[in-house]
Scaffold this motif. Structure first.
Motif, PDB file in Angstrom:
ATOM      1  N   THR A 185       0.829  -1.209   0.000  1.00  0.00           N
ATOM      2  CA  THR A 185       0.000   0.000   0.000  1.00  0.00           C
ATOM      3  C   THR A 185       0.862   1.257   0.000  1.00  0.00           C
ATOM      4  OG1 THR A 185      -0.148  -0.160   2.419  1.00  0.00           O
ATOM      5  CG2 THR A 185      -1.962  -1.102   1.141  1.00  0.00           C
ATOM      6  N   GLU A 186       2.132   1.118   0.459  1.00  0.00           N
ATOM      7  CA  GLU A 186       3.061   2.253   0.424  1.00  0.00           C
ATOM      8  C   GLU A 186       3.828   2.334  -0.891  1.00  0.00           C
ATOM      9  OE1 GLU A 186       3.296  -0.145   2.847  1.00  0.00           O
ATOM     10  OE2 GLU A 186       2.017   0.888   4.302  1.00  0.00           O
ATOM     11  N   GLY A 187       3.540   1.427  -1.820  1.00  0.00           N
ATOM     12  CA  GLY A 187       4.211   1.454  -3.116  1.00  0.00           C
ATOM     13  C   GLY A 187       5.560   0.771  -3.127  1.00  0.00           C
ATOM     14  N   LYS A 188       5.834  -0.083  -2.162  1.00  0.00           N
ATOM     15  CA  LYS A 188       7.103  -0.815  -2.121  1.00  0.00           C
ATOM     16  C   LYS A 188       6.944  -2.196  -2.735  1.00  0.00           C
ATOM     17  CE  LYS A 188       9.267   1.388   1.890  1.00  0.00           C
ATOM     18  NZ  LYS A 188      10.511   1.733   1.182  1.00  0.00           N
ATOM     19  N   LEU A 189       8.077  -2.778  -3.136  1.00  0.00           N
ATOM     20  CA  LEU A 189       8.071  -4.149  -3.625  1.00  0.00           C
ATOM     21  C   LEU A 189       7.765  -5.108  -2.475  1.00  0.00           C
ATOM     22  CD1 LEU A 189      11.313  -3.995  -5.811  1.00  0.00           C
ATOM     23  CD2 LEU A 189       8.957  -3.972  -6.657  1.00  0.00           C
ATOM     24  N   THR A 190       7.138  -6.233  -2.822  1.00  0.00           N
ATOM     25  CA  THR A 190       6.834  -7.275  -1.845  1.00  0.00           C
ATOM     26  C   THR A 190       7.240  -8.622  -2.424  1.00  0.00           C
ATOM     27  OG1 THR A 190       4.605  -7.814  -2.666  1.00  0.00           O
ATOM     28  CG2 THR A 190       4.797  -5.923  -1.161  1.00  0.00           C
ATOM     29  N   THR A 191       7.084  -9.661  -1.636  1.00  0.00           N
ATOM     30  CA  THR A 191       7.371 -11.012  -2.133  1.00  0.00           C
ATOM     31  C   THR A 191       6.414 -11.411  -3.252  1.00  0.00           C
ATOM     32  OG1 THR A 191       6.001 -11.946  -0.370  1.00  0.00           O
ATOM     33  CG2 THR A 191       8.376 -11.798   0.039  1.00  0.00           C
ATOM     34  N   ALA A 192       5.287 -10.731  -3.351  1.00  0.00           N
ATOM     35  CA  ALA A 192       4.305 -11.022  -4.407  1.00  0.00           C
ATOM     36  C   ALA A 192       4.559 -10.206  -5.676  1.00  0.00           C
ATOM     37  CB  ALA A 192       2.898 -10.748  -3.892  1.00  0.00           C
ATOM     38  N   SER A 193       5.500  -9.294  -5.642  1.00  0.00           N
ATOM     39  CA  SER A 193       5.734  -8.431  -6.810  1.00  0.00           C
ATOM     40  C   SER A 193       6.240  -9.217  -7.996  1.00  0.00           C
ATOM     41  CB  SER A 193       6.736  -7.326  -6.454  1.00  0.00           C
ATOM     42  OG  SER A 193       6.229  -6.464  -5.463  1.00  0.00           O
ATOM     43  N   LYS A 194       5.747  -8.896  -9.166  1.00  0.00           N
ATOM     44  CA  LYS A 194       6.206  -9.500 -10.397  1.00  0.00           C
ATOM     45  C   LYS A 194       6.092  -8.505 -11.526  1.00  0.00           C
ATOM     46  CE  LYS A 194       1.752 -11.691 -11.467  1.00  0.00           C
ATOM     47  NZ  LYS A 194       1.075 -12.974 -11.777  1.00  0.00           N
ATOM     48  N   SER A 195       6.800  -8.779 -12.598  1.00  0.00           N
ATOM     49  CA  SER A 195       6.825  -7.841 -13.731  1.00  0.00           C
ATOM     50  C   SER A 195       6.322  -8.543 -14.991  1.00  0.00           C
ATOM     51  CB  SER A 195       8.233  -7.300 -13.960  1.00  0.00           C
ATOM     52  OG  SER A 195       9.143  -8.357 -14.246  1.00  0.00           O
ATOM     53  N   GLU A 196       5.743  -7.738 -15.877  1.00  0.00           N
ATOM     54  CA  GLU A 196       5.243  -8.247 -17.160  1.00  0.00           C
ATOM     55  C   GLU A 196       5.377  -7.155 -18.207  1.00  0.00           C
ATOM     56  OE1 GLU A 196       1.190 -10.197 -19.124  1.00  0.00           O
ATOM     57  OE2 GLU A 196       1.193  -9.531 -17.030  1.00  0.00           O
ATOM     58  N   ARG A 197       5.892  -7.526 -19.349  1.00  0.00           N
ATOM     59  CA  ARG A 197       6.049  -6.549 -20.435  1.00  0.00           C
ATOM     60  C   ARG A 197       4.686  -6.133 -20.978  1.00  0.00           C
ATOM     61  NH1 ARG A 197       9.912  -4.667 -23.639  1.00  0.00           N
ATOM     62  NH2 ARG A 197      11.452  -6.038 -22.642  1.00  0.00           N
ATOM     63  N   LEU A 198       4.494  -4.832 -21.113  1.00  0.00           N
ATOM     64  CA  LEU A 198       3.305  -4.272 -21.765  1.00  0.00           C
ATOM     65  C   LEU A 198       3.590  -3.993 -23.236  1.00  0.00           C
ATOM     66  CD1 LEU A 198       2.299  -1.678 -19.011  1.00  0.00           C
ATOM     67  CD2 LEU A 198       1.254  -3.916 -19.421  1.00  0.00           C
ATOM     68  N   VAL A 199       4.774  -3.444 -23.508  1.00  0.00           N
ATOM     69  CA  VAL A 199       5.180  -3.094 -24.874  1.00  0.00           C
ATOM     70  C   VAL A 199       6.637  -3.495 -25.046  1.00  0.00           C
ATOM     71  CG1 VAL A 199       5.546  -1.247 -26.535  1.00  0.00           C
ATOM     72  CG2 VAL A 199       3.590  -1.152 -24.991  1.00  0.00           C
TER      73      VAL A 199
END
Length: 395
Positions: free
Chosen positions: A381-395
Motif C-alpha cells: 500500500t506504500e508502493g514498495k516491492l513485496t514477495t508477491a511483486s512480479k513484472s510483465e512486459r506491456l510493450v
C-alpha cells in the motif's frame, strides 16, 4: 497508439514517480507523452501497481541456464568454481540450447529490454540474433599460464568472428584476476577496449582478496593443488591489481565504458583509484548471486556516495534461482531500506542502458525513446516491492 495508466509511473526522468498517471506510445513502443489522469479508474488499461521502463540486465551468463538447480549454495567462490568445472560439460547440447531460448524468452516477457551477457562459447549466438532483446556479448577470457596467452587470444578471436557473423555486438573481455595470468589480463583488456566496452568480475569475494593481497586462502590453495600458476601477490586489493594491468593495455585515462561486476569488497581506496583513471566507470551489482555463493552483499551505501554509475544484473542460473530483475530489486530494498524504489529502478533500467551506450533509446520513459514498458504488480500500500511483486512486459 497505445495508452496505459497506473497508480505509479516511474519515468526515471525525475526523482519521484508520477501518481495516477498515464503513458502513451506508438504501436512500436516509441513514447509519445506522459501525464496525469482525470479519472484513473476509468482508464481502459489501468495497472494496479507501477509502470516502469524496460530493465537492462547488466550481467548475465545466459548460456549457463541449463545449470539451474545443480549447485549447492553457500560454498564460497572456491567451492562454486569447483562445481562449475565439474558440471559444465555434462549436459546434452539440445538441452543447453532449449534452456537458453526458454530464459531469453522469459527475460523478454518479464520486461528485460537489453542485456550485457557473458559467453564462453557460441551456444547462445543464434538465439540472441533472433531475440528482440538487445545484447552486447562479452567473450570471456580465461588462462592461468603465461605461455598460453597467444593461443588463448587466438581462440577468442575466432569466437568473436562467429559472433560477428550473427550480427552481434561482441568483443573479448577479461574474466577475473584469479583465473588469468597477468599477461592475459592485459592482452584481453587491450583487445576488448577496442570495442569501447569491458565487463570484469571484480572483488567478488574475500577469498579473491586474500589470494591477491597475501597469497593464501582457499582460492590460492585450490590453484596450487591443481598445479596452476597463481597471480602475483601484490599486497593490494584485486581491484588495484586489475587497474595496474589495465594501464598496461593503454595509458590512462580510459574513455571506454568499463563495468566492474559484483564489487562486494570495494572500499574507498578502490573507488578513488577507479575514478582517477576511468572517465566512465560502472559497477553492476548482482545481490542474489552474492548471497547464493557466499552470503554477502556489496557496500551499497558506499557505492551510492561514490559517484560511480550503478547497474543491476542477475548473474547466471548456476549462482541464482531465477533471472528475475524484480527479485534483485526486492533483495536490495529489503537489505537497504533507506534506498528509494526510484533509485533502485534507476540502477535496474538506466544504469545498464548507459553502460551499453543505449540510453538514447532505453532506460527512461521519455518522448521519442523506445525503452519498453513494464508493469510491476504486487506492490504494498506504500508502493514498495513485496514477495508477491512480479513484472510483465506491456510493450
Amino acid at each position: 497508439m497505445k495508452r496505459f495508466a497506473a497508480r505509479y509511473i516511474y519515468t526515471l526522468e525525475s526523482e519521484k514517480p508520477l501518481i495516477n498517471a498515464f503513458v502513451e506510445c506508438e504501436d512500436d513502443g516509441t513514447i509519445l507523452r506522459t501525464g496525469w489522469c482525470d479519472d484513473i479508474l476509468g482508464e481502459d488499461n489501468f495497472i494496479s501497481g507501477a509502470i516502469v521502463p524496460g530493465f537492462v540486465n547488466a550481467h548475465c551468463h545466459v548460456e549457463l541456464s541449463y545449470m539451474k538447480g545443480m549447485f549447492r549454495k553457500g560454498t564460497g567462490m572456491t567451492g562454486f568454481i569447483d562445481q562449475i568445472n565439474a558440471l559444465r560439460d555434462n549436459t546434452p547440447k539440445e538441452k543447453i540450447i532449449d534452456d537458453i531460448r526458454l530464459w531469453m524468452d522469459k527475460m523478454w516477457t518479464s520486461g528485460v529490454s537489453a542485456m550485457a551477457d557473458i559467453s564462453n562459447c557460441d551456444d547462445s549466438f543464434a538465439i540472441k540474433a533472433e531475440s528482440p532483446l538487445y545484447t552486447r556479448t562479452f567473450l570471456e577470457v580465461f588462462g592461468t599460464e603465461p605461455a598460453d596467452c597467444e593461443s588463448v587470444m587466438s581462440s577468442v578471436e575466432k569466437l568473436r568472428q562467429r559472433a560477428a557473423a550473427y550480427g552481434l555486438d561482441a568483443a573479448p573481455t577479461p574474466h577475473a584476476c584469479y583465473t588469468m595470468s597477468p599477461e592475459l589480463v592485459t592482452a584481453a583488456s587491450a583487445e576488448g577496449l577496442k570495442s569501447g566496452y569491458l565487463s570484469y568480475h571484480s572483488e567478488e569475494s574475500d577469498e579473491e582478496e586474500e589470494m591477491l593481497k597475501y597469497g593464501r586462502g582457499p582460492m590460492w590453495d585450490n590453484r596450487v593443488a591443481a598445479g596452476m600458476s597463481t597471480p602475483p601477490v601484490t599486497g593490494k586489493s584485486s581491484l588495484l591489481y586489475f587497474l595496474d594491468r589495465l594501464q598496461k593495455a593503454h595509458p590512462a585515462p580510459f574513455d571506454e565504458h568499463i563495468l566492474l561486476v559484483h564489487e562486494v569488497c570495494m572500499d574507498q581506496e578502490g573507488i578513488d583509484a577507479v575514478k582517477a583513471i576511468m572517465k566512465h566507470p560502472f559497477v553492476a551489482m548482482c545481490p542474489m548471486s552474492n548471497i547464493f555463493i557466499h552470503n554477502a552483499l556489496p557496500p551499497v551505501e558506499l557505492l551510492r556516495r561514490s559517484g560511480i554509475t550503478l547497474a543491476l544484473g542477475t548473474d547466471s542460473l548456476s549462482s541464482n534461482d531465477d533471472l528475475n530483475m524484480v527479485t534483485e530489486m526486492f533483495c536490495l530494498q529489503e537489505n537497504f531500506p533507506d534506498v528509494p524504489l526510484n533509485e533502485i529502478l534507476t540502477w535496474a533500467c538506466l544504469g545498464g542502458a548507459e553502460f551499453l551506450g543505449k540510453s538514447d533509446k532505453l532506460g527512461t520513459i521519455a518522448e521519442g525513446k523506445c525503452p519498453g514498458l513494464v508493469a510491476i504488480t504486487g506492490l504494498s500500500t506504500e508502493g514498495k516491492l513485496t514477495t508477491a511483486s512480479k513484472s510483465e512486459r506491456l510493450v
